[in-house]
Scaffold this active site. Sequence first.
Site, PDB file in Angstrom:
ATOM      1  N   ARG A 142       0.833  -1.209   0.000  1.00 12.80           N
ATOM      2  CA  ARG A 142       0.000   0.000   0.000  1.00 12.80           C
ATOM      3  C   ARG A 142       0.866   1.256   0.000  1.00 12.80           C
ATOM      4  NH1 ARG A 142      -4.303  -0.744   4.731  1.00 12.80           N
ATOM      5  NH2 ARG A 142      -5.384   0.944   3.661  1.00 12.80           N
ATOM      6  N   GLY A 187      -9.741   3.574   4.230  1.00 13.29           N
ATOM      7  CA  GLY A 187      -8.701   4.297   4.951  1.00 13.29           C
ATOM      8  C   GLY A 187      -7.818   5.064   3.997  1.00 13.29           C
ATOM      9  N   GLU A 188      -6.514   5.156   4.332  1.00 12.32           N
ATOM     10  CA  GLU A 188      -5.529   5.845   3.495  1.00 12.32           C
ATOM     11  C   GLU A 188      -5.822   7.325   3.325  1.00 12.32           C
ATOM     12  OE1 GLU A 188      -4.689   3.910  -0.212  1.00 12.32           O
ATOM     13  OE2 GLU A 188      -4.576   1.915   0.684  1.00 12.32           O
ATOM     14  N   GLY A 189      -6.703   7.892   4.133  1.00  9.83           N
ATOM     15  CA  GLY A 189      -7.012   9.309   4.028  1.00  9.83           C
ATOM     16  C   GLY A 189      -7.985   9.661   2.928  1.00  9.83           C
TER      17      GLY A 189
END
Length: 371
Positions: free
Chosen positions: A92, A323-325
């Site tokens: 990721r 997720g991940e912003g």
Amino acid sequence: MDTTVDLDTFSSLVERPDESARRAAEERWQELDRPPGGLGKLEELGAWLSSVQGRSPVRPLSAPKVVLFAADHGVARVGVSRLPAEGGTAARVRAVLDGTAPVALLARRFGAEVRVVDVAVDAEPSDFPDEVTAHRVRRGSGRIDVEDALSPEETAKAFRAGMAVADEEADAGTDLVVLGDLGVGSTTVAAVLVGALCGTDAAAVTGRGSGIDDRVWMVKCATVRDSLRRARPVLGDQLALLGATGGADFAAITGFLLQAAVRKLPVVLDGVVSAACALVAQRIAFRAPEWWRAGQTSGEPAQAKAYDRLTLTPLQEQGITMGEGVGALMALPLLQAAADTLADEPPTAYVPAAPKEPARLPTAAELLGKL
């Protein structure tokens, strides 16, 4: 290494956003030739931006930054995620760095830079650029259902790393941070922290995370239950809690949120991980949540409980769970619109009653010198 951190210092250093600027912005909306409340949420967000910037008219957001803290979690080896425990987080991170991850694509669209901070990815440091691994604490973390995630030394180091990143962003001129995380198993850790701080049982905070089925959810729920038993004895010590049942990314994000509030740097929270860290940070400095906004609701029950305790209302409900912003980043155009609309109107500038030399805010190094 000294592992003590005087968390009480933050309570005195974190100030409230400028209420005079907020009122000036609200009055300005009322004076404009448009229906009261006609711009809805934009009016509220414009007033908040004025308060965190300490000025009215508000400045347009010209230097937003997505900051992603990356780490692996030993609890992922139990099988609580659909993502692979081995190499999943590293993959990721690489996708973000090479620009193919959704957060990277959207950030380019919205004019935001992306920064990845590797604090505990289970990979060789040489796998990533030096600027990504500059704040690395360790590789992975302990399995929180049976052992501590971090040692006291590592917890303090991760917390300080988050503070240092906040200083770096404030010094670089970043005017808004979209905060996110990269880590397999992180929603399990977040559920434990929220469950411990809210006094709820495992089933009430365990969500579907990466899209797990009923069988994996039961495994995850049992893991959260066992981890909660380890969390409760250290509830009175936030650093000990982060070390016992958190992780390097959770400690770093908590330190980041607190130092960002000290430096008057507004933050948009993303998913359940940043929500859990915000809940820990609130225990340390009760005024800090006034510098944050919740970007979106992901559907995770632990996130909803955290935002209820923080009295934060998510700006959007997009159903984004990765997720991940990404979810928080989707709120950036809304904030940009609020700033642009208020900034572009004819000025009726708020001027402080007694102009004075602005106080220089302490950096992490200076603050830690007092600890």
